[in-house]
Design a protein around this motif. Sequence first.
Motif, PDB file in Angstrom:
ATOM      1  N   GLY A 111       2.407  -2.403   3.223  1.00  0.00           N
ATOM      2  CA  GLY A 111       2.501  -3.838   2.992  1.00  0.00           C
ATOM      3  C   GLY A 111       3.923  -4.358   3.055  1.00  0.00           C
ATOM      4  N   LEU A 112       4.846  -3.662   2.408  1.00  0.00           N
ATOM      5  CA  LEU A 112       6.232  -4.119   2.357  1.00  0.00           C
ATOM      6  C   LEU A 112       6.868  -4.163   3.740  1.00  0.00           C
ATOM      7  CD1 LEU A 112       7.611  -2.215  -0.788  1.00  0.00           C
ATOM      8  CD2 LEU A 112       6.957  -4.633  -0.636  1.00  0.00           C
ATOM      9  N   LEU A 113       6.578  -3.176   4.572  1.00  0.00           N
ATOM     10  CA  LEU A 113       7.232  -3.086   5.869  1.00  0.00           C
ATOM     11  C   LEU A 113       6.537  -3.907   6.947  1.00  0.00           C
ATOM     12  CD1 LEU A 113       8.320   0.665   6.042  1.00  0.00           C
ATOM     13  CD2 LEU A 113       9.713  -1.353   5.570  1.00  0.00           C
ATOM     14  N   SER A 114       5.477  -4.604   6.590  1.00  0.00           N
ATOM     15  CA  SER A 114       4.731  -5.362   7.598  1.00  0.00           C
ATOM     16  C   SER A 114       5.146  -6.829   7.648  1.00  0.00           C
ATOM     17  CB  SER A 114       3.228  -5.294   7.301  1.00  0.00           C
ATOM     18  OG  SER A 114       2.905  -6.074   6.151  1.00  0.00           O
ATOM     19  N   GLY A 115       6.056  -7.255   6.776  1.00  0.00           N
ATOM     20  CA  GLY A 115       6.260  -8.682   6.585  1.00  0.00           C
ATOM     21  C   GLY A 115       7.464  -9.273   7.281  1.00  0.00           C
ATOM     22  N   THR A 116       7.622 -10.586   7.087  1.00  0.00           N
ATOM     23  CA  THR A 116       8.705 -11.349   7.700  1.00  0.00           C
ATOM     24  C   THR A 116       9.549 -12.084   6.671  1.00  0.00           C
ATOM     25  OG1 THR A 116       7.313 -13.316   7.901  1.00  0.00           O
ATOM     26  CG2 THR A 116       7.290 -11.764   9.754  1.00  0.00           C
ATOM     27  N   GLY A 144      21.235 -13.220  -6.157  1.00  0.00           N
ATOM     28  CA  GLY A 144      21.951 -12.091  -5.575  1.00  0.00           C
ATOM     29  C   GLY A 144      21.445 -10.714  -5.920  1.00  0.00           C
ATOM     30  N   ALA A 145      20.426 -10.604  -6.776  1.00  0.00           N
ATOM     31  CA  ALA A 145      19.880  -9.282  -7.090  1.00  0.00           C
ATOM     32  C   ALA A 145      19.173  -8.709  -5.866  1.00  0.00           C
ATOM     33  CB  ALA A 145      18.911  -9.372  -8.258  1.00  0.00           C
ATOM     34  N   ALA A 146      19.274  -7.398  -5.691  1.00  0.00           N
ATOM     35  CA  ALA A 146      18.571  -6.740  -4.589  1.00  0.00           C
ATOM     36  C   ALA A 146      17.136  -6.417  -4.961  1.00  0.00           C
ATOM     37  CB  ALA A 146      19.299  -5.459  -4.196  1.00  0.00           C
ATOM     38  N   ALA A 147      16.897  -6.145  -6.238  1.00  0.00           N
ATOM     39  CA  ALA A 147      15.561  -5.788  -6.710  1.00  0.00           C
ATOM     40  C   ALA A 147      15.392  -6.294  -8.132  1.00  0.00           C
ATOM     41  CB  ALA A 147      15.357  -4.276  -6.663  1.00  0.00           C
ATOM     42  N   VAL A 148      14.193  -6.748  -8.432  1.00  0.00           N
ATOM     43  CA  VAL A 148      13.853  -7.177  -9.779  1.00  0.00           C
ATOM     44  C   VAL A 148      12.549  -6.484 -10.156  1.00  0.00           C
ATOM     45  CG1 VAL A 148      13.333  -9.102 -11.310  1.00  0.00           C
ATOM     46  CG2 VAL A 148      14.929  -9.423  -9.406  1.00  0.00           C
ATOM     47  N   ALA A 199      17.983  -5.315   1.607  1.00  0.00           N
ATOM     48  CA  ALA A 199      18.216  -4.204   0.679  1.00  0.00           C
ATOM     49  C   ALA A 199      17.015  -3.273   0.647  1.00  0.00           C
ATOM     50  CB  ALA A 199      18.512  -4.743  -0.717  1.00  0.00           C
ATOM     51  N   LEU A 200      15.821  -3.858   0.669  1.00  0.00           N
ATOM     52  CA  LEU A 200      14.601  -3.051   0.661  1.00  0.00           C
ATOM     53  C   LEU A 200      14.517  -2.173   1.906  1.00  0.00           C
ATOM     54  CD1 LEU A 200      11.706  -2.384  -0.406  1.00  0.00           C
ATOM     55  CD2 LEU A 200      10.922  -4.318   0.986  1.00  0.00           C
ATOM     56  N   THR A 201      14.755  -2.768   3.068  1.00  0.00           N
ATOM     57  CA  THR A 201      14.646  -2.019   4.323  1.00  0.00           C
ATOM     58  C   THR A 201      15.619  -0.852   4.359  1.00  0.00           C
ATOM     59  OG1 THR A 201      13.922  -3.993   5.511  1.00  0.00           O
ATOM     60  CG2 THR A 201      14.785  -2.188   6.833  1.00  0.00           C
ATOM     61  N   ARG A 221      16.867   5.282  -4.101  1.00  0.00           N
ATOM     62  CA  ARG A 221      17.537   4.940  -2.844  1.00  0.00           C
ATOM     63  C   ARG A 221      18.296   3.626  -2.971  1.00  0.00           C
ATOM     64  NH1 ARG A 221      17.550   9.950  -0.968  1.00  0.00           N
ATOM     65  NH2 ARG A 221      15.461  10.760  -0.519  1.00  0.00           N
ATOM     66  N   LEU A 222      17.738   2.672  -3.689  1.00  0.00           N
ATOM     67  CA  LEU A 222      18.453   1.417  -3.928  1.00  0.00           C
ATOM     68  C   LEU A 222      19.760   1.682  -4.675  1.00  0.00           C
ATOM     69  CD1 LEU A 222      15.409  -0.811  -4.917  1.00  0.00           C
ATOM     70  CD2 LEU A 222      16.974  -1.317  -3.024  1.00  0.00           C
ATOM     71  N   GLN A 223      19.692   2.514  -5.713  1.00  0.00           N
ATOM     72  CA  GLN A 223      20.907   2.837  -6.460  1.00  0.00           C
ATOM     73  C   GLN A 223      21.914   3.582  -5.597  1.00  0.00           C
ATOM     74  OE1 GLN A 223      19.751   4.838 -10.122  1.00  0.00           O
ATOM     75  NE2 GLN A 223      19.584   2.889 -11.194  1.00  0.00           N
ATOM     76  N   ASP A 224      21.434   4.479  -4.748  1.00  0.00           N
ATOM     77  CA  ASP A 224      22.333   5.201  -3.844  1.00  0.00           C
ATOM     78  C   ASP A 224      23.084   4.237  -2.927  1.00  0.00           C
ATOM     79  OD1 ASP A 224      21.626   7.635  -4.903  1.00  0.00           O
ATOM     80  OD2 ASP A 224      20.232   8.165  -3.299  1.00  0.00           O
TER      81      ASP A 224
END
Length: 265
Positions: A111-116, A144-148, A199-201, A221-224
Amino acid sequence: MVPLHAHSVHVGKRGRLQARRHPDSLRRSHVDLEVIIPAYNEAGRIASTLTQTVDFLAVQPWSSRIVVVDNGSVDETAALVHRISRELGDAVPISVLGCSRRGKGAAVRRGLLSGTSRYTGFFDADLATPLATLTEAMAQLAGGAAAVIASRHAPGSTFVVPQHIGRRMGGTAFRALTKSKVKGIQDTQCGFKFFERDALTAAMVQCRSTGFAFDVELLLRLQDNDASIVELPVAWTDGAESTFRPFQDGVASFASVIQLQKATS
């Protein structure tokens, strides 16, 4: 702002990040936010979940789409989603994706990788995390957060309906196991996580887990990548209809994280 294009990702021979458009994404109009709902045999509650979610999203200042990823259901989940989509109209479009590979991680990944959309994320069909959490999540992402991510254990969080003792004990042990891996995060497994797409990609291209370790590896991976992760305390309700089995799934959870630790050490 130029819309980001949907894609799946792979690493080329020289390590360069390359992109391939997902066929489904080419049929979906651009929106600000795509909400992924992984679903396995959710015919009993998917109609209520979608109705509540559409009602909430329709009055927000951002445009949205709901993407239900049917993870090999053997009930009427997909048919019900199509029916509800027709009944609720186009204010918040609803798409259905199939995912033959079993496991919530695989469904969420698809689902995450299918979007726009610039922003995307997922929550569970049981709506254990209040929909209103999305308001603060979107504000943090826009800031500005990459992930919540929602947290059941961050200061200020509460349990509206207490967890079963088996899940509570298993969760405590699981958090102890992942504490040294994903530093500073109180709750890696809460089923509510939203992201800025770039950031997700960048994180997803490095992920290999599709089972219970998926959330742990994605946050790792996000933290890395030095991406900022905001953890929101929530009033969480333990669903009586949860499909999580404390013993069988607990063993699988521990095994998948131990395997991840070996692979990333």
